[in-house]
Write a protein that holds these residues in place. Structure first.
Motif, PDB file in Angstrom:
ATOM      1  N   PRO A   1       0.828  -1.217   0.000  1.00  0.00           N
ATOM      2  CA  PRO A   1       0.000   0.000   0.000  1.00  0.00           C
ATOM      3  C   PRO A   1       0.857   1.259   0.000  1.00  0.00           C
ATOM      4  N   ALA A   2       0.450   2.230  -0.786  1.00  0.00           N
ATOM      5  CA  ALA A   2       1.109   3.532  -0.830  1.00  0.00           C
ATOM      6  C   ALA A   2       0.098   4.601  -0.423  1.00  0.00           C
ATOM      7  N   GLN A   3       0.539   5.832  -0.380  1.00  0.00           N
ATOM      8  CA  GLN A   3      -0.362   6.927  -0.026  1.00  0.00           C
ATOM      9  C   GLN A   3      -1.300   7.253  -1.195  1.00  0.00           C
ATOM     10  N   ARG A   4      -2.392   7.941  -0.842  1.00  0.00           N
ATOM     11  CA  ARG A   4      -3.353   8.444  -1.832  1.00  0.00           C
ATOM     12  C   ARG A   4      -3.949   7.345  -2.711  1.00  0.00           C
ATOM     13  N   GLY A   5      -4.172   6.180  -2.100  1.00  0.00           N
ATOM     14  CA  GLY A   5      -4.869   5.102  -2.792  1.00  0.00           C
ATOM     15  C   GLY A   5      -4.059   4.375  -3.849  1.00  0.00           C
ATOM     16  N   GLN A   6      -2.740   4.612  -3.891  1.00  0.00           N
ATOM     17  CA  GLN A   6      -1.904   3.942  -4.875  1.00  0.00           C
ATOM     18  C   GLN A   6      -1.196   2.745  -4.252  1.00  0.00           C
ATOM     19  N   VAL A   7      -0.433   2.029  -5.075  1.00  0.00           N
ATOM     20  CA  VAL A   7       0.325   0.883  -4.580  1.00  0.00           C
ATOM     21  C   VAL A   7       1.754   0.961  -5.101  1.00  0.00           C
ATOM     22  N   PHE A   8       2.688   0.526  -4.265  1.00  0.00           N
ATOM     23  CA  PHE A   8       4.037   0.264  -4.721  1.00  0.00           C
ATOM     24  C   PHE A   8       4.036  -1.144  -5.293  1.00  0.00           C
ATOM     25  N   ALA A   9       4.739  -1.350  -6.401  1.00  0.00           N
ATOM     26  CA  ALA A   9       4.698  -2.654  -7.046  1.00  0.00           C
ATOM     27  C   ALA A   9       6.012  -2.957  -7.756  1.00  0.00           C
ATOM     28  N   ALA A  10       6.303  -4.233  -7.869  1.00  0.00           N
ATOM     29  CA  ALA A  10       7.490  -4.687  -8.596  1.00  0.00           C
ATOM     30  C   ALA A  10       7.319  -6.168  -8.896  1.00  0.00           C
TER      31      ALA A  10
ATOM     32  N   LEU B   1      12.250  -7.892 -13.159  1.00  0.00           N
ATOM     33  CA  LEU B   1      11.417  -7.919 -14.361  1.00  0.00           C
ATOM     34  C   LEU B   1      10.583  -6.644 -14.499  1.00  0.00           C
ATOM     35  N   LEU B   2      10.173  -6.090 -13.379  1.00  0.00           N
ATOM     36  CA  LEU B   2       9.485  -4.795 -13.349  1.00  0.00           C
ATOM     37  C   LEU B   2      10.046  -4.029 -12.165  1.00  0.00           C
ATOM     38  N   PRO B   3      10.816  -2.962 -12.417  1.00  0.00           N
ATOM     39  CA  PRO B   3      11.429  -2.209 -11.313  1.00  0.00           C
ATOM     40  C   PRO B   3      10.384  -1.608 -10.381  1.00  0.00           C
ATOM     41  N   ASP B   4      10.784  -1.354  -9.156  1.00  0.00           N
ATOM     42  CA  ASP B   4       9.894  -0.743  -8.176  1.00  0.00           C
ATOM     43  C   ASP B   4       9.254   0.513  -8.752  1.00  0.00           C
ATOM     44  N   THR B   5       7.947   0.598  -8.606  1.00  0.00           N
ATOM     45  CA  THR B   5       7.227   1.743  -9.141  1.00  0.00           C
ATOM     46  C   THR B   5       5.991   1.979  -8.297  1.00  0.00           C
ATOM     47  N   VAL B   6       5.310   3.093  -8.536  1.00  0.00           N
ATOM     48  CA  VAL B   6       4.052   3.363  -7.857  1.00  0.00           C
ATOM     49  C   VAL B   6       2.974   3.523  -8.908  1.00  0.00           C
ATOM     50  N   LEU B   7       1.854   2.838  -8.688  1.00  0.00           N
ATOM     51  CA  LEU B   7       0.784   2.778  -9.682  1.00  0.00           C
ATOM     52  C   LEU B   7      -0.565   2.884  -8.992  1.00  0.00           C
ATOM     53  N   THR B   8      -1.589   3.168  -9.778  1.00  0.00           N
ATOM     54  CA  THR B   8      -2.945   3.021  -9.263  1.00  0.00           C
ATOM     55  C   THR B   8      -3.252   1.528  -9.217  1.00  0.00           C
ATOM     56  N   PRO B   9      -4.127   1.100  -8.325  1.00  0.00           N
ATOM     57  CA  PRO B   9      -4.488  -0.323  -8.274  1.00  0.00           C
ATOM     58  C   PRO B   9      -5.004  -0.837  -9.607  1.00  0.00           C
TER      59      PRO B   9
ATOM     60  N   GLY C   1       9.274   6.906  -3.996  1.00  0.00           N
ATOM     61  CA  GLY C   1       8.232   6.555  -4.957  1.00  0.00           C
ATOM     62  C   GLY C   1       7.193   7.642  -5.149  1.00  0.00           C
ATOM     63  N   GLN C   2       6.870   8.334  -4.070  1.00  0.00           N
ATOM     64  CA  GLN C   2       5.897   9.417  -4.117  1.00  0.00           C
ATOM     65  C   GLN C   2       6.530  10.666  -3.515  1.00  0.00           C
ATOM     66  N   HIS C   3       5.980  11.811  -3.846  1.00  0.00           N
ATOM     67  CA  HIS C   3       6.471  13.056  -3.246  1.00  0.00           C
ATOM     68  C   HIS C   3       6.216  13.021  -1.751  1.00  0.00           C
ATOM     69  N   PRO C   4       7.225  13.357  -0.942  1.00  0.00           N
ATOM     70  CA  PRO C   4       7.059  13.233   0.506  1.00  0.00           C
ATOM     71  C   PRO C   4       6.028  14.153   1.134  1.00  0.00           C
ATOM     72  N   VAL C   5       5.608  15.198   0.441  1.00  0.00           N
ATOM     73  CA  VAL C   5       4.597  16.092   0.997  1.00  0.00           C
ATOM     74  C   VAL C   5       3.314  15.305   1.289  1.00  0.00           C
ATOM     75  N   ASP C   6       2.825  15.448   2.483  1.00  0.00           N
ATOM     76  CA  ASP C   6       1.592  14.789   2.950  1.00  0.00           C
ATOM     77  C   ASP C   6       1.755  13.306   3.200  1.00  0.00           C
ATOM     78  N   MET C   7       2.974  12.763   2.996  1.00  0.00           N
ATOM     79  CA  MET C   7       3.177  11.355   3.314  1.00  0.00           C
ATOM     80  C   MET C   7       3.384  11.225   4.808  1.00  0.00           C
ATOM     81  N   GLN C   8       2.982  10.097   5.341  1.00  0.00           N
ATOM     82  CA  GLN C   8       3.158   9.826   6.760  1.00  0.00           C
ATOM     83  C   GLN C   8       3.907   8.517   6.902  1.00  0.00           C
ATOM     84  N   SER C   9       4.694   8.400   7.951  1.00  0.00           N
ATOM     85  CA  SER C   9       5.386   7.148   8.218  1.00  0.00           C
ATOM     86  C   SER C   9       4.356   6.069   8.526  1.00  0.00           C
ATOM     87  N   LYS C  10       4.584   4.919   7.941  1.00  0.00           N
ATOM     88  CA  LYS C  10       3.646   3.817   8.162  1.00  0.00           C
ATOM     89  C   LYS C  10       3.950   3.150   9.490  1.00  0.00           C
TER      90      LYS C  10
END
Length: 220
Positions: free
Chosen positions: A126-135, A149-157, A211-220
């Protein structure tokens, strides 16, 4: 083991840190007979307690025994990830040793490698703002490799599901939600594999992956 791999001096040690979650994970090994690790749930005390735990954990070894540092570079919580990478860089600089920055998702894949009968592992977190980290990774155990095969990225579900639906080989999907600090042993192992291949990354090359801009991100 392939002759192209470099042997590790058993009087030296590798040290790994995992701080991308509220848990602290530490691991140390000489890759012979001496290996140990620990996980502590420090929550908001992580930044204040890290150096204390690290100093106690390394004993009876001393700092000059270390040949390299490995650190989980993210994705993960912004503050924890930054603390871990800064600590690893500082140690690498002071000790004059390499620092290996290892993907949090890659460590999850490597930890599950022996259970992936189809040999391909998709990892999502799970990532912030309803997105996911994936690889997507392919562990090759007989040659001790982890192919990306697919580098770490952030995507919508939705886009992530489309990628999985169109993937042309079987895969095992793993959702990384909790207990990630236990993969600190995989962080150490993956760094060791790079070491054996004669990779010696300078401490300044160790950078966090947010993966995402740190603004508004919170530590999990």
């Amino acid at each position: 083991m392939s002759t192209e791999l470099e042997n590790f001096d058993s009087t030296k040690y590798g040290l790994a840190l995992h701080t991308t979650t509220p848990e602290l994970g530490l691991a140390i090994s000489n890759f012979a007979e001496a290996t140990r690790y620990g996980v502590w749930n420090l929550e908001r005390e992580l930044s204040n307690q890290l150096h204390l735990y690290l100093t106690e954990f390394i004993k009876p070894q001393i700092w000059s025994d270390l040949a390299f540092i490995a650190v989980a570079k993210g994705p993960g919580g912004f503050t924890g990830t930054r603390i871990g990478v800064v600590t690893a860089r500082t140690l690498g600089q002071q000790l004059g040793i390499p620092v290996f920055a290892i993907s949090t998702l890659a460590a999850v894949a490597w930890q599950n490698a022996e259970y992936a009968e189809d040999n391909v592992i998709a990892v999502q977190m799970p990532a912030q703002r309803g997105q996911v980290f994936a690889a997507i990774y392919q562990p090759v155990l007989h040659t001790s490799r982890l192919n990306v095969l697919l580098p770490d990225t952030v995507l919508t579900p939705e886009i992530w599901q489309e990628k999985l639906a169109s993937w042309n080989t079987n895969y095992r999907l793993i959702e990384a939600k909790s207990g990630l600090a236990t993969t600190v042993t995989s962080i150490l192992q993956l760094a060791y594999l790079d070491w054996q291949k004669r990779n010696r990354p300078h401490w300044s090359e160790a950078l966090p992956y947010y993966g995402q801009h740190p603004v508004d991100m919170q530590s999990k």
